[in-house]
Motif scaffolding. Structure first.
Motif, short mmCIF file in Angstrom:
data_model
loop_
_atom_site.label_atom_id
_atom_site.label_comp_id
_atom_site.label_asym_id
_atom_site.label_seq_id
_atom_site.Cartn_x
_atom_site.Cartn_y
_atom_site.Cartn_z
N GLY A 62 35.88 15.38 36.04
CA GLY A 62 36.82 14.88 37.03
C GLY A 62 38.01 15.81 37.15
N ILE A 63 38.92 15.43 38.00
CA ILE A 63 40.08 16.28 38.31
C ILE A 63 40.94 16.52 37.08
CG2 ILE A 63 42.25 16.31 39.60
CD1 ILE A 63 40.76 14.97 41.90
N GLU A 64 41.07 15.50 36.23
CA GLU A 64 41.91 15.66 35.05
C GLU A 64 41.40 16.78 34.15
OE1 GLU A 64 40.65 12.90 36.12
OE2 GLU A 64 42.24 11.41 36.44
N ASP A 65 40.09 16.92 34.07
CA ASP A 65 39.52 17.99 33.24
C ASP A 65 39.85 19.36 33.82
OD1 ASP A 65 38.28 16.21 31.42
OD2 ASP A 65 36.63 15.92 32.83
N VAL A 66 39.77 19.48 35.14
CA VAL A 66 40.10 20.74 35.78
C VAL A 66 41.56 21.11 35.50
CG1 VAL A 66 40.31 21.96 37.98
CG2 VAL A 66 38.41 20.39 37.61
N ALA A 67 42.46 20.15 35.65
CA ALA A 67 43.88 20.40 35.41
C ALA A 67 44.13 20.82 33.96
CB ALA A 67 44.69 19.15 35.75
N ALA A 68 43.42 20.18 33.03
CA ALA A 68 43.62 20.51 31.62
C ALA A 68 43.12 21.92 31.30
CB ALA A 68 42.90 19.48 30.75
N ILE A 69 41.96 22.27 31.86
CA ILE A 69 41.41 23.61 31.62
C ILE A 69 42.32 24.68 32.21
CG2 ILE A 69 39.47 25.14 32.17
CD1 ILE A 69 37.65 22.67 32.03
N ARG A 70 42.83 24.39 33.41
CA ARG A 70 43.75 25.33 34.05
C ARG A 70 45.02 25.49 33.22
NH1 ARG A 70 48.20 25.00 37.60
NH2 ARG A 70 48.29 26.73 39.14
N GLU A 71 45.57 24.39 32.74
CA GLU A 71 46.79 24.46 31.94
C GLU A 71 46.58 25.24 30.66
OE1 GLU A 71 50.75 24.06 31.37
OE2 GLU A 71 49.61 23.39 33.13
N SER A 72 45.40 25.10 30.08
CA SER A 72 45.07 25.86 28.87
C SER A 72 45.05 27.36 29.17
CB SER A 72 43.72 25.42 28.33
OG SER A 72 43.35 26.18 27.20
N ALA A 73 44.51 27.73 30.34
CA ALA A 73 44.48 29.15 30.72
C ALA A 73 45.90 29.68 30.94
CB ALA A 73 43.64 29.33 31.97
N ALA A 89 35.76 26.02 37.97
CA ALA A 89 36.57 25.88 36.75
C ALA A 89 36.13 26.86 35.66
CB ALA A 89 36.50 24.45 36.23
N VAL A 90 34.92 27.38 35.78
CA VAL A 90 34.45 28.38 34.82
C VAL A 90 35.43 29.55 34.75
CG1 VAL A 90 32.67 30.16 34.47
CG2 VAL A 90 32.00 27.80 34.95
N ASP A 91 35.99 29.94 35.89
CA ASP A 91 36.91 31.08 35.88
C ASP A 91 38.20 30.77 35.13
OD1 ASP A 91 35.21 32.76 37.21
OD2 ASP A 91 36.01 32.32 39.19
N TYR A 92 38.63 29.52 35.12
CA TYR A 92 39.77 29.15 34.29
C TYR A 92 39.42 29.33 32.81
CZ TYR A 92 42.04 26.71 38.28
OH TYR A 92 42.65 26.38 39.46
N VAL A 93 38.23 28.93 32.45
CA VAL A 93 37.80 29.06 31.06
C VAL A 93 37.74 30.53 30.66
CG1 VAL A 93 36.03 28.49 29.36
CG2 VAL A 93 36.47 26.92 31.26
N VAL A 94 37.15 31.34 31.53
CA VAL A 94 37.07 32.78 31.26
C VAL A 94 38.46 33.39 31.13
CG1 VAL A 94 36.39 35.01 32.25
CG2 VAL A 94 34.80 33.07 32.32
N ALA A 95 39.37 33.02 32.04
CA ALA A 95 40.73 33.55 31.97
C ALA A 95 41.40 33.17 30.66
CB ALA A 95 41.56 33.05 33.15
N GLY A 96 41.26 31.92 30.26
CA GLY A 96 41.88 31.48 29.02
C GLY A 96 41.32 32.21 27.81
N ALA A 97 39.99 32.38 27.79
CA ALA A 97 39.35 33.02 26.64
C ALA A 97 39.73 34.50 26.54
CB ALA A 97 37.84 32.87 26.74
N THR A 98 39.73 35.20 27.66
CA THR A 98 40.05 36.63 27.62
C THR A 98 41.53 36.88 27.33
OG1 THR A 98 40.20 36.60 30.05
CG2 THR A 98 38.14 37.37 29.08
N CYS A 99 42.40 36.04 27.90
CA CYS A 99 43.83 36.23 27.64
C CYS A 99 44.17 35.95 26.18
CB CYS A 99 44.66 35.34 28.56
SG CYS A 99 44.64 35.86 30.30
N ARG A 100 43.46 35.01 25.56
CA ARG A 100 43.70 34.75 24.14
C ARG A 100 43.12 35.86 23.26
NH1 ARG A 100 43.37 29.27 25.85
NH2 ARG A 100 45.34 28.22 25.30
N ALA A 101 42.04 36.48 23.72
CA ALA A 101 41.44 37.57 22.95
C ALA A 101 42.24 38.86 23.07
CB ALA A 101 40.01 37.81 23.42
N LEU A 102 43.03 38.99 24.13
CA LEU A 102 43.71 40.25 24.40
C LEU A 102 44.70 40.68 23.33
CD1 LEU A 102 44.11 42.56 26.45
CD2 LEU A 102 45.83 41.13 27.59
#
Length: 451
Positions: free
Chosen positions: A360-371, A422-435
């Motif tokens: 749902g929308i709440e999950d998208v918002a949470a994933i985006r905020e994490s990124a 939303a996959v792209d939010y996950v990818v952004a979060g993972a790569t930015c944390r790995a950087l």
């Protein structure tokens, strides 16, 4: 990273069509007419991703004078002053040509108007140069219409431009006093020189018919102007950088050593990566899990990590230490290691029980905020900060691009479609944390040959 449409295509190809655990939704607005696929309201989705994405402008650790930016902007304005744009039907009867040139003219004027809105001098320079390229495309195309300028006449300019590229390349050397700052600057210089050569390479040029149409002339003029701007930037950055140094040590050996260390790490990491494309993404983790946004992001990261690792290791065979693009090689290996680390970290996270599912929308918002949090954490990095500054803008841009796609939706949108984006939010979060950790290791390799 530039947006590559094939990335989205691969992800959608890998995805399954079933809804599985998405049958019960939080934030769901209803069902599509005549179907059973869960949906969300597009307006509510747009609201959930309405906050500003982090602005991470392009930078380079060189003091860029306002006068240099003003010079590029002046060149653009001068070119535009020589054309009666925007064009009307009397000036350009052909609607296709008129629409194209008016669009490029508008792009040039908008870039000029937005130069002062840029957050960094380097971003201002990029906008001014973009206006310069567009302006010359319009100017040349109009000359083809008004004064019979041809492709052949423009082609005669190529040797002189190529000579200016050779001149900058010949006097460029890997000098510096801090190898971390130096590798970032020399990467930019090398990129500009390569770009200039590519813009002049006729193998990459679109085929022409008679060499006289306005669009063909404009396209060639645009290529030439891109080459000229790249030469100007490369020359300017090298001169400004060299003038800023307290000492001018030759860092070639230091760059070669760091490249060797990083390539060895990429070769080692490559053996643990999945195949380029995986038929069953859920097979990437050692637990039972549905094909969630997290799993799809994991497949994406695995594919991208292997692609980047292959590119880095292929360079070993194609020229070894004789390849002159040492700084580019170092940051290319850094980039590959970021995706390798992001893949490994995300896999561990999912195997530890976090499915990263979108119901749902709440999950998208949470994933985006994490990124977004990941971008903020990266910007606070203290070790290898100049490397982070160089690499972060492309990674963080994934958030903005994804925001734009989700905000364009209307009516009702299937949750599975939202999960794809939303996959792209996950990818952004993972790569930015790995950087940050990869940049810290790279800085250590540059400074003392270790991690």
């Amino acid at each position: 990273m530039s947006r590559d449409p094939s990335v989205v295509g691969r992800r959608r190809f890998l995805a399954i069509s079933g809804t599985g655990a998405l049958a019960t939704l939080a934030g769901c607005s209803g069902l599509l007419p005549g179907g059973s696929e869960p949906t969300v309201d597009a307006d509510a989705l747009a609201e959930a991703v309405s906050g500003d994405a982090p602005a991470v402008p392009e930078t380079v650790p060189v003091d860029i004078e306002a006068s240099f930016v003003d010079e590029q902007e002046s060149i653009a304005r001068s070119a535009l002053d020589g054309v009666p744009a925007p064009f009307d039907r009397e000036e350009i009867p052909n609607g296709v040509i008129r629409e194209r040139l008016n669009g490029v003219y508008e792009s040039a004027t908008e870039s000029i108007d937005r130069v002062d809105e840029a957050l960094t001098p380097y971003d201002r320079l990029d906008r001014a140069n973009g206006a310069r390229v567009d302006a010359h495309e319009v100017q040349a195309a109009w000359r083809a219409i008004d004064a019979d300028l041809t492709v052949s006449e423009l082609t005669a300019e190529t040797p002189a431009i190529a000579g200016s590229v050779d001149e900058v390349d010949a006097r460029w050397s890997y000098v510096g006093d801090d190898p971390v700052r130096a590798v970032v600057v020399h990467d930019e210089i090398g990129t500009e020189i390569r770009a200039a050569r590519n813009w002049l390479d006729s193998r990459h040029r679109r085929t022409t018919r008679d060499g006289r149409t306005a669009l063909e002339v404009g396209a060639l003029a645009s290529d030439h102007e891109r080459a000229r701007t790249s030469v100007a930037v490369a020359s300017y950055l090298f001169d400004r950088f060299r003038a800023s140094l307290d000492a001018t040590a030759d860092l070639r050996a230091r760059f070669e050593a760091a490249r060797g260390i990083l390539r060895a790490r990429v070769r080692e990491a490559k053996t643990a990566l999945p195949p380029q494309d995986v038929d069953e993404p859920t097979s990437l983790v050692d637990r039972d899990v549905d094909e969630t946004a997290g799993i799809r992001a994991l497949a994406e990261l695995g594919s991208e990590a292997r692609y980047r690792a292959k590119d880095v290791t292929a360079s070993d065979r194609d020229g070894g230490d004789e390849v002159p693009w040492l700084a580019n090689d170092v940051l290319g290996a850094l980039d590959a290691l970021v995706f390798v680390r992001a893949f490994a970290s995300l896999r561990e996270r999912i195997e530890d029980g976090d499915d990263i599912a979108v119901e749902g929308i709440e999950d998208v918002a949470a994933i985006r905020e994490s990124a977004i949090d990941a971008v903020a954490e990266a910007r606070d990095a203290d070790r290898g900060a100049l490397l982070v500054d160089a690499m972060l803008p492309d990674l963080a841009d994934e958030i903005r691009w994804t925001d734009d796609r989700l905000r364009r939706a209307s009516g009702t949108v299937s949750v599975d479609s939202v999960a794809y984006d939303a996959v792209d939010y996950v990818v952004a979060g993972a790569t930015c944390r790995a950087l940050p950790p990869v940049c810290a290791e790279t800085a250590a390799a540059l400074r003392n040959g270790s991690s």
